[in-house]
Design an enzyme around this catalytic site. Sequence first.
Site, short mmCIF file in Angstrom:
data_model
loop_
_atom_site.label_atom_id
_atom_site.label_comp_id
_atom_site.label_asym_id
_atom_site.label_seq_id
_atom_site.Cartn_x
_atom_site.Cartn_y
_atom_site.Cartn_z
N PRO A 115 -0.83 1.66 -6.96
CG PRO A 115 -1.24 3.09 -8.76
CD PRO A 115 -1.08 1.64 -8.41
N GLY A 139 0.80 -1.20 0.00
CA GLY A 139 0.00 0.00 0.00
C GLY A 139 0.84 1.26 0.00
N GLY A 191 0.82 8.44 -6.18
CA GLY A 191 0.95 7.42 -7.21
C GLY A 191 -0.25 7.42 -8.14
CB THR A 192 -3.86 8.12 -7.54
OG1 THR A 192 -3.96 7.09 -6.55
CG2 THR A 192 -5.13 8.15 -8.37
CB THR A 234 2.72 5.75 -2.98
OG1 THR A 234 2.93 6.75 -1.98
CG2 THR A 234 1.24 5.40 -3.02
CE LYS A 258 0.91 10.65 -1.50
NZ LYS A 258 1.46 9.30 -1.25
CG MET A 305 -4.20 -0.09 -1.45
SD MET A 305 -4.12 -1.65 -2.36
CE MET A 305 -2.33 -1.89 -2.43
CG HIS A 347 -2.11 13.22 -0.77
ND1 HIS A 347 -2.71 12.01 -0.51
CD2 HIS A 347 -2.17 13.38 -2.11
CE1 HIS A 347 -3.11 11.46 -1.65
NE2 HIS A 347 -2.80 12.28 -2.64
#
Length: 274
Positions: free
Chosen positions: A124, A100, A168-169, A102, A163, A126, A159
């Site tokens: 990238p 999970g 990744g998304t 990234t 982070k 979940m 985010h």
Amino acid sequence: MNPVVMINGMPGKMGQAVTHACLLRGWTVIPYSLTGQVVESHFDFEGIHFELIPPDDKESKIIDIKSQYPQFVTVDYTHPNAVNINGDFYVKHALPFVMGTTGGDRDLLKSQVSTSSLKAVIAPNMAKQIVGFQAMMEMMAEQFPGVFEGYKLSVVESHQVTKADTSGTAKSVVESFNKMGLSEDIEDITLVRTVEEQKQMGIADEFLTGHAFHTYNVDSEDKTVHFEFQHNVLGRSVYAEGTADAVKFLSDAKTKEGSNLYDMVDVLKSGSMN
């Protein structure tokens, strides 16, 4: 049979969220968690007294853990810098895992798994619904390459300030857009990581430490045509639930023949969801 799960990355927020999701399903969560160099040696959460295992101790400790729990699925929500180190560790010790976290070298991570007999879910993102959106964009890119030729893409993602890496998304969606004729560089994605900016975006205080807002703007050169794609998430439950679905998928798949490297699209297609 219900999965047995080891969640690495405690006492991190995603580790806690996944633990909660797994316990709600009645699954067994192992009271051990690989972690970074933290001050604490233990962490109590929802009735479980987790032993936090620092990097220097994981090689010796995993032998004891495997003797207590011969079959389990590992979930990784650690740190981007540890992705490939942990991937190598999981392969070495035959620990099927859901990645999970990234970041890291994703091609190397996939190679580490694909050249072994270990099964893993690497994605990238979940969140099932967002993964569905990503899949839709990828299918659009395959069906209509160059459809946005001559247009300009701009991406903003926000985010929590902790982070460390670019979403990744966002990277995945940008890759799909680029196949449609755009030329956005991953480095040009605007990262919002300050509380002040996030409040201006309308994010409530309670979600400043856990949210994911993504906006993709596509404009014609003369600005007469505008497309906007957006997905906003407050909290972590959608990722935790998707991760638990991936755990169930991997638990069901570990004795089956065939591929050993999966992503969340495979999970969606399988129907292994709560």
